[in-house]
Design a protein around this motif. Structure first.
Motif, PDB file in Angstrom:
ATOM      1  N   GLY A 209       0.806  -1.213   0.000  1.00  7.45           N
ATOM      2  CA  GLY A 209       0.000   0.000   0.000  1.00  7.45           C
ATOM      3  C   GLY A 209       0.835   1.257   0.000  1.00  7.45           C
ATOM      4  O   GLY A 209       0.348   2.340  -0.328  1.00  7.45           O
ATOM      5  N   PHE A 210       2.106   1.143   0.382  1.00  9.70           N
ATOM      6  CA  PHE A 210       2.998   2.292   0.545  1.00  9.70           C
ATOM      7  C   PHE A 210       4.337   1.925  -0.082  1.00  9.70           C
ATOM      8  O   PHE A 210       5.043   1.041   0.417  1.00  9.70           O
ATOM      9  CB  PHE A 210       3.125   2.604   2.038  1.00  9.70           C
ATOM     10  CG  PHE A 210       4.027   3.755   2.406  1.00  9.70           C
ATOM     11  CD1 PHE A 210       4.466   4.692   1.482  1.00  9.70           C
ATOM     12  CD2 PHE A 210       4.428   3.908   3.732  1.00  9.70           C
ATOM     13  CE1 PHE A 210       5.290   5.741   1.846  1.00  9.70           C
ATOM     14  CE2 PHE A 210       5.251   4.958   4.114  1.00  9.70           C
ATOM     15  CZ  PHE A 210       5.680   5.874   3.165  1.00  9.70           C
ATOM     16  N   VAL A 211       4.677   2.583  -1.193  1.00 11.48           N
ATOM     17  CA  VAL A 211       5.899   2.279  -1.935  1.00 11.48           C
ATOM     18  C   VAL A 211       6.825   3.493  -1.915  1.00 11.48           C
ATOM     19  O   VAL A 211       6.373   4.633  -2.065  1.00 11.48           O
ATOM     20  CB  VAL A 211       5.589   1.872  -3.386  1.00 11.48           C
ATOM     21  CG1 VAL A 211       6.874   1.709  -4.199  1.00 11.48           C
ATOM     22  CG2 VAL A 211       4.788   0.571  -3.411  1.00 11.48           C
ATOM     23  N   VAL A 239       7.568   0.242   1.536  1.00 13.48           N
ATOM     24  CA  VAL A 239       8.391  -0.789   0.918  1.00 13.48           C
ATOM     25  C   VAL A 239       9.239  -0.109  -0.151  1.00 13.48           C
ATOM     26  O   VAL A 239       8.709   0.442  -1.121  1.00 13.48           O
ATOM     27  CB  VAL A 239       7.532  -1.907   0.297  1.00 13.48           C
ATOM     28  CG1 VAL A 239       8.405  -2.895  -0.469  1.00 13.48           C
ATOM     29  CG2 VAL A 239       6.729  -2.622   1.376  1.00 13.48           C
ATOM     30  N   GLN A 240      10.545  -0.132   0.034  1.00 13.99           N
ATOM     31  CA  GLN A 240      11.437   0.534  -0.908  1.00 13.99           C
ATOM     32  C   GLN A 240      11.667  -0.350  -2.127  1.00 13.99           C
ATOM     33  O   GLN A 240      12.089  -1.499  -2.022  1.00 13.99           O
ATOM     34  CB  GLN A 240      12.776   0.874  -0.250  1.00 13.99           C
ATOM     35  CG  GLN A 240      13.702   1.675  -1.157  1.00 13.99           C
ATOM     36  CD  GLN A 240      15.004   2.048  -0.477  1.00 13.99           C
ATOM     37  OE1 GLN A 240      15.237   1.699   0.679  1.00 13.99           O
ATOM     38  NE2 GLN A 240      15.853   2.761  -1.189  1.00 13.99           N
ATOM     39  N   CYS A 241      11.373   0.204  -3.296  1.00 19.95           N
ATOM     40  CA  CYS A 241      11.636  -0.481  -4.555  1.00 19.95           C
ATOM     41  C   CYS A 241      12.727   0.269  -5.313  1.00 19.95           C
ATOM     42  O   CYS A 241      12.992   1.439  -5.044  1.00 19.95           O
ATOM     43  CB  CYS A 241      10.365  -0.568  -5.407  1.00 19.95           C
ATOM     44  SG  CYS A 241       9.067  -1.599  -4.683  1.00 19.95           S
ATOM     45  N   VAL A 346       2.671   6.783  -2.672  1.00 19.03           N
ATOM     46  CA  VAL A 346       3.970   6.626  -3.327  1.00 19.03           C
ATOM     47  C   VAL A 346       4.854   7.792  -2.906  1.00 19.03           C
ATOM     48  O   VAL A 346       4.492   8.956  -3.088  1.00 19.03           O
ATOM     49  CB  VAL A 346       3.838   6.589  -4.862  1.00 19.03           C
ATOM     50  CG1 VAL A 346       5.209   6.341  -5.494  1.00 19.03           C
ATOM     51  CG2 VAL A 346       2.853   5.518  -5.290  1.00 19.03           C
ATOM     52  N   GLN A 347       5.992   7.469  -2.331  1.00 17.11           N
ATOM     53  CA  GLN A 347       6.904   8.488  -1.807  1.00 17.11           C
ATOM     54  C   GLN A 347       8.191   8.490  -2.622  1.00 17.11           C
ATOM     55  O   GLN A 347       8.880   7.476  -2.720  1.00 17.11           O
ATOM     56  CB  GLN A 347       7.224   8.176  -0.353  1.00 17.11           C
ATOM     57  CG  GLN A 347       8.202   9.134   0.291  1.00 17.11           C
ATOM     58  CD  GLN A 347       7.553  10.450   0.663  1.00 17.11           C
ATOM     59  OE1 GLN A 347       6.664  10.467   1.511  1.00 17.11           O
ATOM     60  NE2 GLN A 347       7.983  11.533   0.045  1.00 17.11           N
ATOM     61  N   LEU A 348       8.513   9.636  -3.223  1.00 14.93           N
ATOM     62  CA  LEU A 348       9.765   9.803  -3.944  1.00 14.93           C
ATOM     63  C   LEU A 348      10.699  10.699  -3.149  1.00 14.93           C
ATOM     64  O   LEU A 348      10.306  11.798  -2.736  1.00 14.93           O
ATOM     65  CB  LEU A 348       9.538  10.417  -5.333  1.00 14.93           C
ATOM     66  CG  LEU A 348       9.227   9.451  -6.494  1.00 14.93           C
ATOM     67  CD1 LEU A 348       7.929   8.693  -6.243  1.00 14.93           C
ATOM     68  CD2 LEU A 348       9.146  10.209  -7.811  1.00 14.93           C
ATOM     69  N   PHE A 349      11.918  10.224  -2.926  1.00 15.72           N
ATOM     70  CA  PHE A 349      12.961  11.032  -2.292  1.00 15.72           C
ATOM     71  C   PHE A 349      14.079  11.234  -3.303  1.00 15.72           C
ATOM     72  O   PHE A 349      14.648  10.266  -3.809  1.00 15.72           O
ATOM     73  CB  PHE A 349      13.530  10.335  -1.045  1.00 15.72           C
ATOM     74  CG  PHE A 349      12.613  10.334   0.139  1.00 15.72           C
ATOM     75  CD1 PHE A 349      12.508  11.442   0.964  1.00 15.72           C
ATOM     76  CD2 PHE A 349      11.849   9.213   0.437  1.00 15.72           C
ATOM     77  CE1 PHE A 349      11.662  11.446   2.063  1.00 15.72           C
ATOM     78  CE2 PHE A 349      11.002   9.200   1.528  1.00 15.72           C
ATOM     79  CZ  PHE A 349      10.908  10.320   2.346  1.00 15.72           C
ATOM     80  N   ASP A 350      14.374  12.496  -3.614  1.00 11.01           N
ATOM     81  CA  ASP A 350      15.491  12.801  -4.499  1.00 11.01           C
ATOM     82  C   ASP A 350      16.559  13.522  -3.691  1.00 11.01           C
ATOM     83  O   ASP A 350      16.322  14.607  -3.156  1.00 11.01           O
ATOM     84  CB  ASP A 350      15.038  13.655  -5.677  1.00 11.01           C
ATOM     85  CG  ASP A 350      16.147  13.855  -6.696  1.00 11.01           C
ATOM     86  OD1 ASP A 350      16.638  12.846  -7.231  1.00 11.01           O
ATOM     87  OD2 ASP A 350      16.537  15.012  -6.947  1.00 11.01           O
TER      88      ASP A 350
END
Length: 503
Positions: A209-211, A239-241, A346-350
């Motif tokens: 549910g949380f990527v 969950v880190q993909c 969906v979480q993006l970290f740059d």
């Protein structure tokens, strides 16, 4: 191998024997013999009293499937969230918060009245003000300011709502990132993505549910706690993909292990875990059951959703993807595919936005511009792609960093830095939102003439959280979880919905 199996059998036999001994029985009756005496008074352990049979443990759908969908408090505006975090803190003064007066003040000493009582991460002595290192124009029908560092973004500027006066009380990366994503600068609290999946579950039972997707060559300074579950069951953590190589490590079964054998193994493990839960009622056992089942289903679903090679060429060109590499562009396209397949958060970290001016890549005029180039096209494409697919109305996009940058050029002990840079600044910075329930083209909040402090429409990190939860259908004051004897919530005891940017 035979010795290991024999040892495991002996350990299990010893454990069963221990639970049947008189010593173990007496110890488990409250507090030994004293407990036996007290319980006899209350007819609790009297051997002459007929004891009711122990009820069989039953499992609800939520027990066995913690990601089963649940309704929120009221009608939500969005189903999914894509949160774009620029780790290191981008400079609002070179991107969206245009301050022409800084041009005329460039190179002048910063007034002592601004420095008195203020804490900075590195600035010492009297720094000099530094004008914007980018050129600005008002874009779109909204007339919002966008710099030439973000030339593609002007195409979607009328789809976003700016928050120009966000503030935080944290000025170091780790605590500020924790605060931005968990509502607390200390470790141990659930992240906003964990809260969302705990409250709503997920529409796709074959995917987490949380990527979480990372780029920039590093993880955030606060580590994986920024997508952790804190005191919530661990099944709700991110969950880190990966966008390079296998999306999830060890996704494929070892050679010689068939799907049928894998399924029968998991069924056996689930049976054991259910028996353990019946004994100890530890919620983490239920999380373990679900994680085994989820991992089994992910083996089929993940390779498909994480494959960007099967996207049409014009879509790959629009995002500027680089198949086979770790990149922010790849992650933006993956974010679209994930929400399209029902992933809740969906979480993006740059990483790489810390612009102190120590090195060229960390300079405001060169390094920041390069970072903007890396995100400008993919973010624009993400908004346009969601829009053309009819998904933007059901999705919330949030963009920002953990704080902003100072209007002064960084100095350390009155020593000039090798390159142009700005220090950390929590008094005023810019974020924006786009998607369902957001007023298109809005701009809320205003900073002073040099961008040092918010003078109108100031909002806190808790306000941002309250607004995100509101759009997901939650009353942030009622959305709680019992822990250590009291109800906890993402917004702690603060937070107001930012109604000015809602449609």
């Amino acid at each position: 191998m035979k010795d290991q199996i024999e040892r495991l059998i002996q350990e299990q036999l010893a454990r069963e024997a221990q639970e049947k001994t008189r010593r173990h029985f007496i110890k488990s009756c409250a507090q030994g013999l004293g407990g036996l005496a007290l319980s006899s008074i209350f007819m609790g352990c009297d051997p002459l009293t007929k004891q009711p049979k122990k009820s069989t443990t039953t499992f609800s759908e939520r027990d066995l499937n913690p990601l089963a969908t649940l309704p929120p408090h009221y009608g939500p505006k969005v189903k999914s969230v894509i949160y774009l975090h620029m780790a290191g803190a981008p400079s609002q003064l070179e991107m969206f918060d245009y301050k022409p007066k800084l041009h005329s003040l460039d190179g002048q000493d910063c007034p002592q009245s601004l420095l008195a009582g203020k804490k900075f991460a590195f600035i010492k002595g009297t720094p000099k003000l530094m004008g914007p290192q980018a050129e600005f124009k008002q874009e779109g029908d909204s007339g919002n300011w966008v710099s030439n560092f973000m030339p593609h973004f002007k195409k979607v500027v009328d789809d976003v709502a700016f928050l120009k006066a966000v503030h935080t009380d944290q000025f170091n990366h780790g605590p500020a990132q924790l605060f931005m994503h968990t509502g607390s600068a200390r470790l141990g609290r659930p992240s906003i993505g964990a809260w969302a999946t705990y409250g709503l579950g997920s529409e796709n039972q074959n995917l987490p549910g949380f990527v979480v997707l990372t780029s920039g060559g590093n993880t955030p300074d606060a580590g994986k706690s920024v997508w952790g579950s804190g005191f919530l069951p661990s099944v709700y953590q991110g969950v880190q993909c990966r966008s390079k190589g296998d999306p999830v490590l060890y996704l494929e079964d070892p050679e010689g292990i068939s799907r049928d054998l894998k399924k029968s193994t998991i069924d056996a493990i689930t049976k054991i875990n259910k028996e353990e839960y019946a004994k100890y009622a530890d919620p983490e056992i239920l999380a373990r059951i679900n994680q085994y089942e989820m991992a089994y289903r992910m083996q089929i679903a993940v390779p498909e959703v994480m494959n960007i090679n099967n996207e049409p060429e014009h879509i790959k060109e629009m995002y500027g993807v680089e198949p086979g590499k770790e990149s922010f562009a790849n992650n933006c396209l993956l974010a679209r595919k994930l929400v399209e397949d029902g992933v809740r958060f969906v979480q993006l970290f740059d990483w790489g936005w810390d612009s102190h001016g120590v090195v060229r890549s960390g300079s405001i005029d060169k390094g920041l511009r390069n970072k903007c180039t890396q995100i400008d096209r993919p973010i624009t494409a993400l908004i346009m792609d969601l829009k053309q697919r009819g998904l933007l109305d059901d999705t919330l996009i949030v963009w920002g960093g953990e704080f902003g940058r100072t209007p002064m050029q960084e100095n350390r002990g009155n020593k000039k830095m090798p390159f142009k840079g700005r220090d950390h600044h929590g008094d005023a910075f810019t974020m924006w939102m786009a998607g369902g329930g957001i007023k298109k083209g809005a701009s809320h909040g205003q900073t002073d003439d040099i961008g040092f402090s918010g003078i109108e429409g100031r909002v806190s990190v808790h306000d941002v959280h309250a607004t995100i939860l509101h759009l997901l259908g939650f009353d942030h004051e009622e959305f709680t979880y019992e822990f250590q004897g009291r109800p906890f919530r993402l917004t702690d005891v603060e937070g107001n919905i930012i109604k000015e940017i809602l449609s």
